[in-house]
Design a protein around this motif. Structure first.
Motif, PDB file in Angstrom:
ATOM      1  N   HIS A   1      13.339  -5.777 -64.469  1.00 33.41           N
ATOM      2  CA  HIS A   1      12.462  -6.465 -65.415  1.00 33.41           C
ATOM      3  C   HIS A   1      11.866  -5.418 -66.352  1.00 33.41           C
ATOM      4  CE1 HIS A   1       8.561  -9.036 -66.115  1.00 33.41           C
ATOM      5  NE2 HIS A   1       9.141  -8.647 -67.231  1.00 33.41           N
ATOM      6  N   VAL A   2      12.205  -5.521 -67.634  1.00 33.54           N
ATOM      7  CA  VAL A   2      11.698  -4.568 -68.625  1.00 33.54           C
ATOM      8  C   VAL A   2      10.679  -5.299 -69.501  1.00 33.54           C
ATOM      9  CG1 VAL A   2      12.319  -2.921 -70.446  1.00 33.54           C
ATOM     10  CG2 VAL A   2      13.957  -3.405 -68.607  1.00 33.54           C
ATOM     11  N   ALA A   3       9.409  -4.910 -69.380  1.00 30.47           N
ATOM     12  CA  ALA A   3       8.338  -5.527 -70.167  1.00 30.47           C
ATOM     13  C   ALA A   3       8.067  -4.621 -71.367  1.00 30.47           C
ATOM     14  CB  ALA A   3       7.081  -5.671 -69.307  1.00 30.47           C
ATOM     15  N   VAL A   4       8.251  -5.140 -72.564  1.00 36.53           N
ATOM     16  CA  VAL A   4       8.163  -4.313 -73.771  1.00 36.53           C
ATOM     17  C   VAL A   4       6.919  -4.709 -74.572  1.00 36.53           C
ATOM     18  CG1 VAL A   4       9.360  -3.586 -75.880  1.00 36.53           C
ATOM     19  CG2 VAL A   4      10.689  -4.214 -73.856  1.00 36.53           C
ATOM     20  N   ALA A   5       6.029  -3.743 -74.806  1.00 35.71           N
ATOM     21  CA  ALA A   5       4.819  -4.010 -75.593  1.00 35.71           C
ATOM     22  C   ALA A   5       4.885  -3.270 -76.918  1.00 35.71           C
ATOM     23  CB  ALA A   5       3.577  -3.555 -74.824  1.00 35.71           C
ATOM     24  N   SER A   6       4.809  -4.013 -78.017  1.00 36.67           N
ATOM     25  CA  SER A   6       4.850  -3.416 -79.358  1.00 36.67           C
ATOM     26  C   SER A   6       3.923  -4.201 -80.270  1.00 36.67           C
ATOM     27  CB  SER A   6       6.260  -3.519 -79.966  1.00 36.67           C
ATOM     28  OG  SER A   6       7.248  -3.196 -79.031  1.00 36.67           O
ATOM     29  N   PRO A   7       3.431  -3.559 -81.331  1.00 38.19           N
ATOM     30  CA  PRO A   7       2.623  -4.303 -82.300  1.00 38.19           C
ATOM     31  C   PRO A   7       3.509  -5.190 -83.181  1.00 38.19           C
ATOM     32  CG  PRO A   7       2.840  -2.003 -82.967  1.00 38.19           C
ATOM     33  CD  PRO A   7       3.544  -2.129 -81.651  1.00 38.19           C
ATOM     34  N   ASP A   8       2.864  -6.122 -83.875  1.00 37.96           N
ATOM     35  CA  ASP A   8       3.591  -6.993 -84.811  1.00 37.96           C
ATOM     36  C   ASP A   8       4.386  -6.152 -85.796  1.00 37.96           C
ATOM     37  OD1 ASP A   8       2.745  -9.302 -83.798  1.00 37.96           O
ATOM     38  OD2 ASP A   8       1.340  -9.799 -85.432  1.00 37.96           O
ATOM     39  N   GLY A   9       5.612  -6.540 -86.049  1.00 37.01           N
ATOM     40  CA  GLY A   9       6.430  -5.815 -87.022  1.00 37.01           C
ATOM     41  C   GLY A   9       7.263  -4.720 -86.396  1.00 37.01           C
ATOM     42  N   TYR A  10       6.984  -4.375 -85.135  1.00 35.69           N
ATOM     43  CA  TYR A  10       7.714  -3.285 -84.480  1.00 35.69           C
ATOM     44  C   TYR A  10       8.298  -3.741 -83.143  1.00 35.69           C
ATOM     45  CZ  TYR A  10       5.420  -0.613 -88.063  1.00 35.69           C
ATOM     46  OH  TYR A  10       4.999  -0.161 -89.286  1.00 35.69           O
ATOM     47  N   SER A  11       8.407  -5.060 -82.967  1.00 36.17           N
ATOM     48  CA  SER A  11       8.840  -5.540 -81.651  1.00 36.17           C
ATOM     49  C   SER A  11      10.355  -5.485 -81.527  1.00 36.17           C
ATOM     50  CB  SER A  11       8.323  -6.950 -81.411  1.00 36.17           C
ATOM     51  OG  SER A  11       9.050  -7.840 -82.215  1.00 36.17           O
ATOM     52  N   LEU A  12      10.796  -5.584 -80.311  1.00 35.44           N
ATOM     53  CA  LEU A  12      12.230  -5.580 -80.011  1.00 35.44           C
ATOM     54  C   LEU A  12      12.701  -7.011 -80.224  1.00 35.44           C
ATOM     55  CD1 LEU A  12      14.479  -3.758 -78.895  1.00 35.44           C
ATOM     56  CD2 LEU A  12      13.769  -4.472 -76.610  1.00 35.44           C
ATOM     57  N   GLU A  13      12.963  -7.309 -81.473  1.00 40.91           N
ATOM     58  CA  GLU A  13      13.163  -8.726 -81.825  1.00 40.91           C
ATOM     59  C   GLU A  13      14.325  -9.379 -81.097  1.00 40.91           C
ATOM     60  OE1 GLU A  13      16.154  -6.707 -84.138  1.00 40.91           O
ATOM     61  OE2 GLU A  13      14.141  -6.174 -83.573  1.00 40.91           O
ATOM     62  N   ASP A  14      15.367  -8.598 -80.808  1.00 44.57           N
ATOM     63  CA  ASP A  14      16.502  -9.208 -80.119  1.00 44.57           C
ATOM     64  C   ASP A  14      16.666  -8.646 -78.710  1.00 44.57           C
ATOM     65  OD1 ASP A  14      17.295  -6.709 -80.652  1.00 44.57           O
ATOM     66  OD2 ASP A  14      19.200  -7.229 -81.577  1.00 44.57           O
ATOM     67  N   GLY A  15      15.546  -8.172 -78.166  1.00 45.15           N
ATOM     68  CA  GLY A  15      15.601  -7.578 -76.831  1.00 45.15           C
ATOM     69  C   GLY A  15      16.004  -8.561 -75.763  1.00 45.15           C
ATOM     70  N   ILE A  16      15.968  -9.847 -76.090  1.00 44.77           N
ATOM     71  CA  ILE A  16      16.289 -10.836 -75.065  1.00 44.77           C
ATOM     72  C   ILE A  16      17.740 -11.315 -75.149  1.00 44.77           C
ATOM     73  CG2 ILE A  16      14.020 -11.681 -74.405  1.00 44.77           C
ATOM     74  CD1 ILE A  16      14.195 -13.672 -76.644  1.00 44.77           C
TER      75      ILE A  16
ATOM     76  N   ASP B   1       0.127  -6.789 -75.947  1.00 45.66           N
ATOM     77  CA  ASP B   1      -0.912  -5.999 -75.285  1.00 45.66           C
ATOM     78  C   ASP B   1      -0.269  -5.032 -74.284  1.00 45.66           C
ATOM     79  OD1 ASP B   1      -3.004  -4.983 -73.851  1.00 45.66           O
ATOM     80  OD2 ASP B   1      -3.925  -6.921 -73.407  1.00 45.66           O
ATOM     81  N   PRO B   2      -0.412  -3.715 -74.510  1.00 47.73           N
ATOM     82  CA  PRO B   2       0.197  -2.749 -73.576  1.00 47.73           C
ATOM     83  C   PRO B   2      -0.305  -2.925 -72.145  1.00 47.73           C
ATOM     84  CG  PRO B   2      -0.779  -1.607 -75.464  1.00 47.73           C
ATOM     85  CD  PRO B   2      -1.106  -3.063 -75.619  1.00 47.73           C
ATOM     86  N   ARG B   3      -1.613  -3.296 -71.991  1.00 46.76           N
ATOM     87  CA  ARG B   3      -2.155  -3.415 -70.620  1.00 46.76           C
ATOM     88  C   ARG B   3      -1.499  -4.550 -69.851  1.00 46.76           C
ATOM     89  NH1 ARG B   3      -7.872  -3.435 -73.143  1.00 46.76           N
ATOM     90  NH2 ARG B   3      -6.498  -4.696 -74.395  1.00 46.76           N
ATOM     91  N   GLU B   4      -1.097  -5.587 -70.605  1.00 48.21           N
ATOM     92  CA  GLU B   4      -0.408  -6.715 -69.963  1.00 48.21           C
ATOM     93  C   GLU B   4       1.012  -6.270 -69.532  1.00 48.21           C
ATOM     94  OE1 GLU B   4      -0.683 -10.527 -72.217  1.00 48.21           O
ATOM     95  OE2 GLU B   4       1.502 -10.411 -72.011  1.00 48.21           O
ATOM     96  N   ALA B   5       1.676  -5.527 -70.403  1.00 45.80           N
ATOM     97  CA  ALA B   5       3.047  -5.094 -70.083  1.00 45.80           C
ATOM     98  C   ALA B   5       3.078  -4.150 -68.882  1.00 45.80           C
ATOM     99  CB  ALA B   5       3.670  -4.415 -71.304  1.00 45.80           C
ATOM    100  N   VAL B   6       2.088  -3.285 -68.751  1.00 45.16           N
ATOM    101  CA  VAL B   6       2.162  -2.265 -67.688  1.00 45.16           C
ATOM    102  C   VAL B   6       1.714  -2.796 -66.321  1.00 45.16           C
ATOM    103  CG1 VAL B   6       1.792  -0.399 -69.358  1.00 45.16           C
ATOM    104  CG2 VAL B   6      -0.148  -1.217 -67.979  1.00 45.16           C
TER     105      VAL B   6
END
Ligand code: CP
Ligand code: NVA
Length: 302
Positions: free
Chosen positions: A174-189, A204-209
């Motif tokens: 399970h890879v949880a990826v946290a990025s700000p708007d505009g920098y997300s892994l748009e096709d990571g799924i 939110d990075p705290r949610e991802a970690v």
């Protein structure tokens, strides 16, 4: 027979990935035990700078009994307009495999289309699958099985994040990826065939970690992104991996980074040079993982 390429990592089955990591561990224990490239050469084309990739491929090929031929793109006729197709055909007459570091994924794909020997992605704008092999090897050394393991990636949703998601899910993670708007892994799924893992996207990075056994980050300004460096640093400023963020992970969670790092930017100096990281192991594991990859692509399973 058509050559097997390694362009995104999704070319591997999950069983092959597991076998490759097992083999990499064997090669790490006995670095000079394989002569898989005896009497053969491997071309390494670099259109961009590199420290780890060049070093780990050159030394690894040498350890396998082969000869690395480093080709800087500005020294090739490619720089004067020779076709990628012609370059691929000629290289295929001389070498057992071709590694390529370039910007556009299309350049890599064209070389692969016309090459009769395996082409290996040594980094493109969208993918860095050799890095992900070393990352998974590092996680295997730390935790044994990768199945069901949760890790977080915090920062720019870039080539390194995409390859971690691709190969991580192929390994059942399970890879949880946290990025700000505009920098997300748009096709990571869009997971590779046979992937049993999961990618979740967060802001939110705290949610991802939360519950993550490792917390990964990469530079905020990748090669080719320099023109927007200022905006990138501003957008990503609250995505730094530091001791406080590690405290929010699972007990014993450690930091990962593919390097080069910018201490004080995407990672604190305390974490980078401290005990709560496996970053320097990752850098070493590039060589062991790539040797197992070369064996698989050039000679077939051991
Ligand atoms: N991690 C990595 O690919 O490093 P280099 O750019 O130094 O090769
Ligand atoms: N994301 C970084 C990785 C460097 C190894 C880049 O593409 O520059």
């Amino acid at each position: 027979m058509t050559a097997r390429h390694f362009l995104t990592g999704a070319e591997l089955s999950s069983a092959e990935l597991g076998g490759l990591l097992d083999r990499a561990l064997e090669l790490k224990r006995a670095p000079l035990s394989s002569r898989a490239l005896e009497g053969r050469s491997v071309a390494l084309i670099f259109e961009k700078p590199s420290t780890r990739t060049r070093l780990s491929f050159e030394v690894g090929i040498d350890e396998l009994g082969g000869h690395p031929v480093v080709l800087r793109s500005e020294e090739l006729q490619l720089s004067r307009g020779e076709a990628l197709r012609d370059t691929a055909i000629v290289l295929s007459r001389h070498v057992a495999a071709i590694g390529v570091r370039t910007g556009p994924d299309e350049t890599l794909e064209q070389l692969a289309e016309h090459s009769s020997v395996p082409v290996i992605n040594m980094l493109t704008a969208r993918h860095h699958p050799c890095q992900a092999l070393a990352d998974l090897l590092t996680l295997r050394e730390a935790y044994g099985s990768l199945e069901g393991l949760r890790i977080a990636y915090v920062g720019d949703g870039n080539n390194v994040a995409r390859s971690l998601a691709t190969l991580g899910t192929l390994a059942g993670m399970h890879v949880a990826v946290a990025s700000p708007d505009g920098y997300s892994l748009e096709d990571g799924i869009s997971l590779p065939a046979g992937a049993s893992g999961l990618v979740t996207l967060h802001s939110d990075p705290r949610e991802a970690v939360r519950d993550a056994r490792a917390i990964y980050t990469d530079v905020w300004v990748s090669m080719g992104d320099e023109a927007a460096a200022k905006e990138r640093r501003a957008a990503l400023a609250s995505y730094r991996v530091d001791d406080a963020l590690l405290d929010g992970g699972a007990p014993g969670a450690f930091a990962m980074h593919d390097l080069p790092a910018h201490a004080g930017e995407e990672i604190s100096a305390e974490v980078l040079y401290g005990e709560r990281q496996r970053i320097w192991d990752q850098a070493e594991n590039r060589r062991h993982a790539q040797k197992a990859l070369l064996e698989l692509l050039v000679s077939g399973p051991a």
